[in-house]
Design a protein around this motif. Structure first.
Motif, PDB file in Angstrom:
ATOM      1  N   CYS A  90       0.853  -1.194   0.000  1.00 35.82           N
ATOM      2  CA  CYS A  90       0.000   0.000   0.000  1.00 35.82           C
ATOM      3  C   CYS A  90       0.887   1.241   0.000  1.00 35.82           C
ATOM      4  O   CYS A  90       1.693   1.420   0.911  1.00 35.82           O
ATOM      5  CB  CYS A  90      -0.901   0.009   1.225  1.00 35.82           C
ATOM      6  N   CYS A 127      -8.430   2.005  -6.337  1.00 39.82           N
ATOM      7  CA  CYS A 127      -7.044   1.541  -6.263  1.00 39.82           C
ATOM      8  C   CYS A 127      -6.868   0.263  -7.079  1.00 39.82           C
ATOM      9  O   CYS A 127      -7.734  -0.602  -7.046  1.00 39.82           O
ATOM     10  CB  CYS A 127      -6.675   1.186  -4.817  1.00 39.82           C
ATOM     11  N   GLN A 145      -1.259  -3.761  -5.791  1.00 40.87           N
ATOM     12  CA  GLN A 145      -0.751  -3.049  -4.621  1.00 40.87           C
ATOM     13  C   GLN A 145      -0.937  -3.925  -3.380  1.00 40.87           C
ATOM     14  O   GLN A 145      -0.318  -4.967  -3.266  1.00 40.87           O
ATOM     15  CB  GLN A 145      -1.447  -1.683  -4.484  1.00 40.87           C
ATOM     16  N   CYS A 146      -1.827  -3.509  -2.493  1.00 38.51           N
ATOM     17  CA  CYS A 146      -1.940  -4.229  -1.222  1.00 38.51           C
ATOM     18  C   CYS A 146      -2.261  -5.719  -1.390  1.00 38.51           C
ATOM     19  O   CYS A 146      -1.666  -6.575  -0.737  1.00 38.51           O
ATOM     20  CB  CYS A 146      -2.989  -3.557  -0.337  1.00 38.51           C
ATOM     21  N   GLU A 180     -12.373  -1.653   2.859  1.00 39.50           N
ATOM     22  CA  GLU A 180     -12.044  -0.234   3.046  1.00 39.50           C
ATOM     23  C   GLU A 180     -13.208   0.636   2.564  1.00 39.50           C
ATOM     24  O   GLU A 180     -13.653   1.560   3.248  1.00 39.50           O
ATOM     25  CB  GLU A 180     -10.777   0.065   2.242  1.00 39.50           C
TER      26      GLU A 180
END
Ligand SMILES: Cc1cc2nc3c(=O)[nH]c(=O)nc-3n(C[C@H](O)[C@H](O)[C@H](O)COP(=O)(O)OP(=O)(O)OC[C@H]3O[C@@H](n4cnc5c(N)ncnc54)[C@H](O)[C@@H]3O)c2cc1C
Ligand SMILES: Cc1cc2nc3c(=O)[nH]c(=O)nc-3n(C[C@H](O)[C@H](O)[C@H](O)COP(=O)(O)OP(=O)(O)OC[C@H]3O[C@@H](n4cnc5c(N)ncnc54)[C@H](O)[C@@H]3O)c2cc1C
Ligand code: SF4
Ligand code: SF4
Ligand code: FES
Lengths: 286, 495
Positions: B83, B122, B127-128, B151
């Motif tokens: 992240c 995102c 990414q995460c 999230e």
């Protein structure tokens, strides 16, 4: 919100308005334009040249022809009402310096954007020849103002109701044929007029500047909707222009692109008739 | 891909969660991994093709808890490394698993200002979620814990319940900061700088704030009301917003400092300069940049045919050139505007496509047709200058290039024609040159990106920059991260 400080009707469908816009008035130079919008939710963003500005009062003047929905709605607005958004000043200012003799050609509503340029060119010490053209007498705007600035003033109408019965290209050719020939031509009007003005001056080799009025959205170089081909390269009118070397512009492509949304627009477009007539006549003349 | 109705997904989740909460012993990692990965409820593809409402509907509370329970609470938390703003992912997932959604949101907000936005847009799979242990053990990044969806859920819940607490603002310092642009980088700077007690004025060229979040990313992916809420929060904190104000034209950047009394300036003007392919016929009628097409559709609401004044091409057969998020957004917008066929033309294969996996899947569900290993060579028009066809070349993949992706190589003599009546060029954006061009001494790279040091400062004293104008076209979360860094430097400088 930009308050309307004054409103005058100049001819059948041409209006002049003074709007409160202090920042724009302070920065603006001849040749630059604004993009305005009447309603931020559903309104269209339309470009209009800044015809004049008063930095002390903090106001700008626009002169526009009611051709479609937004310009008609703008024309209906009264003093005291407001325009929701005005963005500017946009575009490159006109390159003004002492060239010598400058011929300024204005067709129809094109006289409005031409006026501040004539003023600037005059102030820079140029000798000014103004050629103004319109379809008919009732459509001529700013005649007195232009006459006052010009060292030589030529006016012509398509139907002969005022001045010479001719298209602007006719006196333009004559002036270019003089010895010595003029140092520079500025031509602003309907695209078809600018195209033929550029053709008229090309054989004489007189540098000819035109101001393009493409379709725009943002006016800051973000969308590319205003792109034109100039000298074989793609240019964005809103940031690279609006003024370009008329001998380099691909007018046919530009005119086609202007028509892109024609079928979407409800209102008949005055300019089209003018364009059609001009091009028909030009064919006969040339 | 089969479409399960939101009701089905909700019912299944309710059942599964009931079983789990009855337990008295903690779940073992094996049991956690065995919990069903929660699918995102979406509008039925056949229906959503005809509306602009959001496609992904969001988890139910039960789904959010179940998905959070899948997290193994890894001690080294590899997800956090993925992240860009280092959110405490296991921390917020633990709170969410326990049903403490407000607590989860507070943890996220320590690092990210825009969770409802980032949770939606995102590229989590790179990414995460790319690094998630659960995904690794199930051998598919699709099976990783859906960090972004949780999230989004907790952020939406907080917004809708109105339980967000207004941030505390330090006593007025008498210092003034100008923030240029209103995209995610600028929103972050405005919030962080305002919190330190400085006066903040934001300048936006458009008539509406939000940057790409409002003019580029479509409503069906990111509802504009969410962005507006973030802007309202800023103005609620006392940030002043000036729209229709283009720095470099309405006012020069240097005048802000030298004449208007600003103590620092942040430039967050994004990468709004559309790239074209420079091929024959690109200026024909019916050829648009994705920026133009999307701006007409989103910002100017051209999809609202009855009410909007801005016209938009309602073409039959549309070709979209490119394979990124922008291309997917343009293609899916064309579907919604009533195109009979929408074709994506991309010169590599699906593996190399930069678009998010989810957007690709959604586009396919909505009937977008993909043409891989093809590229436009020239555009062909009729006598009126309107585009009627696209001449393409076939491609094959060669050796990997600098980016590690295999380089597409054209197959000589493989020309063929697609008949179309609109083309949307979506091959990316460069930096908008307006500010560099009108600001003496502002250093940029040869691609036009503003150069900053490790504190986000430009070559001019008191002037900072961040987001796409520095990174080139990047992502929302990176823009936000850059904003954070610049804001910290500005606050330090103004001490
Ligand atoms: C840099 C620039 C400066 C301009 N300055 C002036 C000015 O000072 N005074 C003025 O009256 N007009 C000016 N124009 C033209 C003006 O922007 C258009 O007339 C206006 O956008 C029409 O909007 P509308 O909603 O009323 O008409 P619409 O309903 O949008 O269109 C009506 C008709 O006008 C045509 N049209 C649309 N946009 C343009 C355009 N940009 N140029 C020419 N025709 C167009 C359409 O094809 C249509 O048939 C300028 C244009 C540019 C790009
Ligand atoms: C169609 C599309 C889809 C995308 N999808 C995703 C996605 O799914 N996930 C993701 O993470 N990222 C996505 N991105 C990228 C992401 O939106 C950007 O990286 C991000 O918005 C950059 O933020 P920013 O703050 O740097 O600038 P921007 O969001 O670009 O905002 C810049 C703002 O500055 C204004 N401005 C520019 N010049 C001036 C000036 N001179 N004066 C005043 N104002 C000015 C602009 O009008 C604009 O509002 C997408 C981008 C596009 C175009
Ligand atoms: S901000 Fe983006 S990358 Fe970070 S945890 Fe949230 S979704 Fe993942
Ligand atoms: S890597 Fe996955 S399982 Fe491990 S803490 Fe992060 S989200 Fe949880
Ligand atoms: S009007 Fe959008 S780039 Fe010129």
């Amino acid at each position: 919100m930009n308050k309307i400080l004054a409103r005058t009707q100049l001819s059948d469908d041409v209006y002049m308005m003074r709007l409160n816009a202090p920042y724009i008035a302070r920065e603006r130079l001849p040749g630059q334009f604004v993009i305005l919008q009447l309603d931020n939710e559903f309104g269209e963003r339309i470009p209009l040249t800044i015809a004049d500005a008063d930095p002390v009062e903090g106001s700008i003047t626009i002169i526009f022809q009611a051709v479609g929905k937004t310009t008609h709605n703008l024309a209906d607005k009264q003093v005291g009402e407001s325009v929701q958004s005005v963005l500017g000043p946009l575009g490159q200012p006109t390159h003004i310096e002492k060239f010598g003799t400058v011929v300024c050609v204005g067709g129809g509503i094109g006289v409005a954007p031409l006026h501040p340029i004539v003023k600037g060119m005059k102030a820079a010490g140029n000798r000014i020849i103004v050629i103004v053209g319109a379809r008919t007498k009732g459509l001529v705007i700013l005649e007195e103002q232009m006459r006052a600035l010009a060292d030589e003033f030529i006016i012509c109408t398509d139907d002969g109701s005022l001045g010479r019965k001719a298209l602007v290209t006719e006196p333009l050719k004559e002036v270019c044929g003089r010895i010595p020939k003029p140092d520079m031509v500025v031509a602003i009007g309907p695209p078809i007029m600018m195209k033929f003005c550029a053709e008229a001056t090309r054989p004489f080799g007189v540098h000819t500047m035109v101001s393009l009025n493409t379709i725009m959205i943002d006016g800051t170089g973000m969308c590319g909707g205003c792109r034109v081909t100039v000298g074989g390269q793609t240019k964005f009118v809103c940031v690279d222009g609006p003024e370009f070397d008329g001998h380099q512009v691909d007018f046919d492509n530009m005119m086609q692109r202007l028509k892109a949304y024609r079928k979407h627009e409800d209102h008949a477009h005055e300019q089209c008739h003018l364009n059609a007539e001009l091009s028909a006549k030009e064919k006969v003349n040339s | 891909m089969s479409h399960s109705s939101p009701e089905t997904l909700a019912a299944l989740a309710r059942q599964e969660l009931e079983g789990l909460v009855k337990r008295t012993t903690p779940l073992t990692p094996k049991e956690r991994i065995a919990i069903t990965a929660q699918e995102m409820p979406t509008q039925d593809p056949a229906i959503r093709r005809r509306n602009v409402q959001e496609v992904a509907l969001g988890y139910t509370p039960e789904q959010a808890r179940l998905e959070s329970m899948r997290c193994l609470q890894c001690r080294n938390a590899p997800c956090v490394q993925g992240c860009p703003v280092r959110i405490d992912i296991p921390g917020f997932l633990k709170a969410a698993a326990d049903g403490d959604f407000q607590g989860a949101c507070s943890i996220i907000k320590k690092n990210s200002l825009l969770p409802a936005v980032c949770g939606r847009v995102c590229p989590q799979e790179t990414q995460c979620q790319e690094h998630c242990t659960v995904g690794k053990s199930l051998k598919s990044v699709d099976k990783a814990v859906s960090i972004g969806r949780v999230e989004r859920f907790v952020a939406d819940l907080e917004r809708e319940s109105g339980s967000a607490v207004a941030p505390t603002i330090k006593p007025a310092t008498g210092k003034k900061v100008a923030v240029i642009g209103t995209g995610p980088a600028s929103i972050t700077v405005a919030a962080d700088v305002r919190r330190a007690g400085h006066q903040v004025v934001m300048f936006e060229a458009f008539h509406k704030p939000g940057g790409v979040l409002v003019y580029g990313i479509p409503e069906f992916r990111l509802p504009k009301a969410i962005v507006q809420k973030e802007i309202d929060a800023l103005t609620g904190m006392g940030v002043e917003l000036k729209t229709n104000f283009v720095i470099g034209r309405t006012r020069k950047l240097k005048a802000l400092i030298e004449e208007d009394g600003f103590d620092a300036v942040f430039i967050g003007t994004g990468a709004g300069l559309p790239k074209f392919m420079n091929i024959e016929g690109e200026n024909l009628v019916g050829v648009f940049s994705a920026n133009e097409y999307l701006t007409r559709a989103n910002l100017m609401k051209a999809y609202d045919f009855g009410r909007a004044d801005t016209p938009i091409s309602r073409s039959g057969r549309v070709a979209v050139l490119g394979g990124g998020n922008v291309a997917m957004d343009a293609a899916r917008t064309a579907v919604r505007l009533g195109a009979s066929e929408v074709h994506i033309i991309y010169r590599r294969t699906e593996v190399e496509m930069p678009a998010r996996i989810e957007e690709l899947a959604h586009a396919k569900e909505e009937g977008v047709i993909f043409h891989l290993l093809e590229n436009a060579k020239r555009l062909i028009g009729d006598k009126d200058g309107c585009v009627t066809a696209l001449e393409c070349l076939r491609y094959e993949l060669g050796e990997p290039d600098a980016s590690g992706r295999r380089r597409p190589v054209e197959v000589k003599g493989s020309e063929f024609i697609h008949e179309i009546d609109a083309v949307i060029v979506a091959i990316g954006n460069d930096s908008n040159p307006l500010i560099p061009r009108t600001t003496e001494g502002l250093q940029t790279t040869k691609w036009g990106n503003i150069i900053v040091d490790e504190t986000g400062k430009t070559s001019i004293d008191r002037v900072y920059a961040g987001g796409d104008i520095v990174l080139g076209a990047a992502t929302v979360i990176l823009a936000m991260g850059e904003g954070r860094r610049a804001a910290a430097s500005i606050n330090e400088r103004l001490k």
